[in-house]
Design a protein around this motif. Structure first.
Motif, PDB file in Angstrom:
ATOM      1  N   ALA A  17       7.280  11.359  -8.928  1.00 52.50           N
ATOM      2  CA  ALA A  17       6.122  11.159  -8.221  1.00 52.50           C
ATOM      3  C   ALA A  17       4.966  10.562  -9.151  1.00 52.50           C
ATOM      4  N   ASN A  18       4.023   9.896  -8.658  1.00 47.48           N
ATOM      5  CA  ASN A  18       3.056   9.673  -9.611  1.00 47.48           C
ATOM      6  C   ASN A  18       1.799   9.356  -8.574  1.00 47.48           C
ATOM      7  N   SER A  19       0.567   9.344  -9.452  1.00 47.64           N
ATOM      8  CA  SER A  19      -0.450   9.109  -8.647  1.00 47.64           C
ATOM      9  C   SER A  19      -1.456   8.571  -9.714  1.00 47.64           C
ATOM     10  N   THR A  20      -2.454   8.068  -8.943  1.00 43.08           N
ATOM     11  CA  THR A  20      -3.686   7.338  -9.828  1.00 43.08           C
ATOM     12  C   THR A  20      -4.963   7.638  -8.892  1.00 43.08           C
ATOM     13  N   ILE A  21      -5.989   7.541  -9.471  1.00 40.78           N
ATOM     14  CA  ILE A  21      -7.219   7.326  -8.927  1.00 40.78           C
ATOM     15  C   ILE A  21      -8.095   6.359  -9.355  1.00 40.78           C
ATOM     16  N   HIS A  67     -16.226   3.829  -2.543  1.00 40.73           N
ATOM     17  CA  HIS A  67     -15.012   4.489  -2.301  1.00 40.73           C
ATOM     18  C   HIS A  67     -14.247   5.221  -3.412  1.00 40.73           C
ATOM     19  N   PHE A  68     -14.027   6.310  -3.280  1.00 37.94           N
ATOM     20  CA  PHE A  68     -13.149   6.915  -4.158  1.00 37.94           C
ATOM     21  C   PHE A  68     -11.828   7.189  -3.849  1.00 37.94           C
ATOM     22  N   ASN A  69     -10.808   6.447  -4.390  1.00 39.64           N
ATOM     23  CA  ASN A  69      -9.907   6.150  -3.743  1.00 39.64           C
ATOM     24  C   ASN A  69      -8.808   7.005  -4.603  1.00 39.64           C
ATOM     25  N   SER A  70      -7.678   7.592  -3.848  1.00 39.01           N
ATOM     26  CA  SER A  70      -6.482   8.282  -4.470  1.00 39.01           C
ATOM     27  C   SER A  70      -5.139   7.479  -3.968  1.00 39.01           C
ATOM     28  N   LEU A 129     -17.087   7.806  -0.028  1.00 40.86           N
ATOM     29  CA  LEU A 129     -15.957   8.235   0.953  1.00 40.86           C
ATOM     30  C   LEU A 129     -14.913   8.188   0.318  1.00 40.86           C
ATOM     31  N   LEU A 130     -14.043   9.167   0.472  1.00 42.50           N
ATOM     32  CA  LEU A 130     -12.541   9.647   0.000  1.00 42.50           C
ATOM     33  C   LEU A 130     -11.845   8.775   0.802  1.00 42.50           C
ATOM     34  N   THR A 131     -10.982   7.911   0.049  1.00 45.83           N
ATOM     35  CA  THR A 131      -9.994   6.822   0.586  1.00 45.83           C
ATOM     36  C   THR A 131      -8.812   6.916   0.198  1.00 45.83           C
ATOM     37  N   THR A 132      -7.916   6.312   0.861  1.00 48.42           N
ATOM     38  CA  THR A 132      -6.501   6.073   0.189  1.00 48.42           C
ATOM     39  C   THR A 132      -5.793   4.922   1.166  1.00 48.42           C
ATOM     40  N   TRP A 133      -4.713   4.344   0.495  1.00 50.05           N
ATOM     41  CA  TRP A 133      -4.091   3.232   1.090  1.00 50.05           C
ATOM     42  C   TRP A 133      -2.523   3.594   1.350  1.00 50.05           C
ATOM     43  N   MET A 134      -1.983   3.683   2.330  1.00 53.51           N
ATOM     44  CA  MET A 134      -0.753   3.779   2.980  1.00 53.51           C
ATOM     45  C   MET A 134       0.040   2.941   3.607  1.00 53.51           C
ATOM     46  N   GLN A 135       1.598   2.999   3.132  1.00 55.25           N
ATOM     47  CA  GLN A 135       2.447   1.808   3.790  1.00 55.25           C
ATOM     48  C   GLN A 135       2.849   2.411   5.045  1.00 55.25           C
ATOM     49  N   ASP A 136       2.980   1.831   6.121  1.00 55.03           N
ATOM     50  CA  ASP A 136       3.455   2.243   7.384  1.00 55.03           C
ATOM     51  C   ASP A 136       4.806   3.098   7.449  1.00 55.03           C
ATOM     52  N   GLY A 137       5.653   2.348   6.477  1.00 54.34           N
ATOM     53  CA  GLY A 137       7.018   2.909   6.316  1.00 54.34           C
ATOM     54  C   GLY A 137       7.017   4.338   5.539  1.00 54.34           C
TER      55      GLY A 137
END
Length: 227
Positions: free
Chosen positions: A81-85, A96-99, A138-146
């Motif tokens: 797993a990996n993550s970034t902000i 926008h504060f993005n995760s 705002l806390l935000t994120t992007w997701m792929q529908d899959g």
């Protein structure tokens, strides 16, 4: 701005051999790209990650530190797993504060993504508390529908869907009709010296686009250095 360091390790699920550490150097990039490609394939994503693209992204972060805010999750020696902000101002008065994050399809729905997202939200709140600004945060994120697990996680953490984008793919480059240009217009190749002017024009053209961010120097460098 002043930022204080948070503990790197999230309050992760009880998985034998699970541990976390921050991004260290370019030596981590091949494993990160392998993870991103596996996640994208499982999600039905058509864009393909590359070492060059991720390297350009990490080298041109100015608002956060990749060595502190890019988090890697391992089971044993395997990156799972990996993550970034990141954070930036939109053109319509929101900050926008993005995760963002990815979990390998073999390790999804076990609480790893949730632990990393919770840590990212705490980190972003900490960053926001050290800033002075007038925009709506705002806390935000992007997701792929899959990514069914990621979508379920976002909903469980009270995110709501506000926008949908599609990647459009053409099966071939044949039979593309070029309309006649109006008088006075011509198509020419872009010379390296024209890149700043092109970037400025692109930022101006998209300044009212949903989610448009500022045309910062770091964003320009990332664009120029991208593959």
């Amino acid at each position: 701005m002043t930022m204080t360091s948070m503990p790197v390790r999230p309050e992760g699920p009880d998985i034998p051999g699970l541990w976390f550490r921050p991004f260290r150097s370019d030596a981590d990039l091949p494993a990160i790209v392998e993870l991103l490609r596996a996640a994208d394939e499982a999600n039905g994503e058509t864009m393909v990650a590359s070492v060059e693209r991720v390297r350009s992204q990490y080298r041109n972060m100015t608002r956060v530190d990749p060595h502190e805010d890019v988090l890697l999750g391992f089971v044993g020696d395997r990156l799972v797993a990996n993550s970034t902000i990141e954070w930036a101002d939109t053109s319509y008065g929101e900050r926008h504060f993005n995760s963002l994050g990815s979990v390998h399809p073999d390790w999804r729905r076990r609480g790893i993504g949730g632990a990393m997202m919770a840590r990212n939200e705490l980190r972003l709140r900490e960053i926001a508390s050290g800033l002075t600004f007038g925009q709506t945060p705002l806390l935000t994120t992007w997701m792929q529908d899959g990514d069914a697990g990621g979508v379920a996680l976002a909903r469980a953490r009270a995110y709501r869907k506000v926008r949908v984008f599609h990647h459009m793919v053409r099966s071939h480059m044949d039979d593309i009709e070029l309309p006649a240009l109006p008088d006075g217009l011509e198509i020419r190749s872009l010379a390296p010296g024209q890149l700043p002017a092109y970037w400025a024009a692109m930022c101006e053209a998209f300044r009212d686009h949903f989610g448009a961010w500022d045309g910062s120097e770091s964003a320009y460098r990332s664009w120029v250095e991208g593959p």
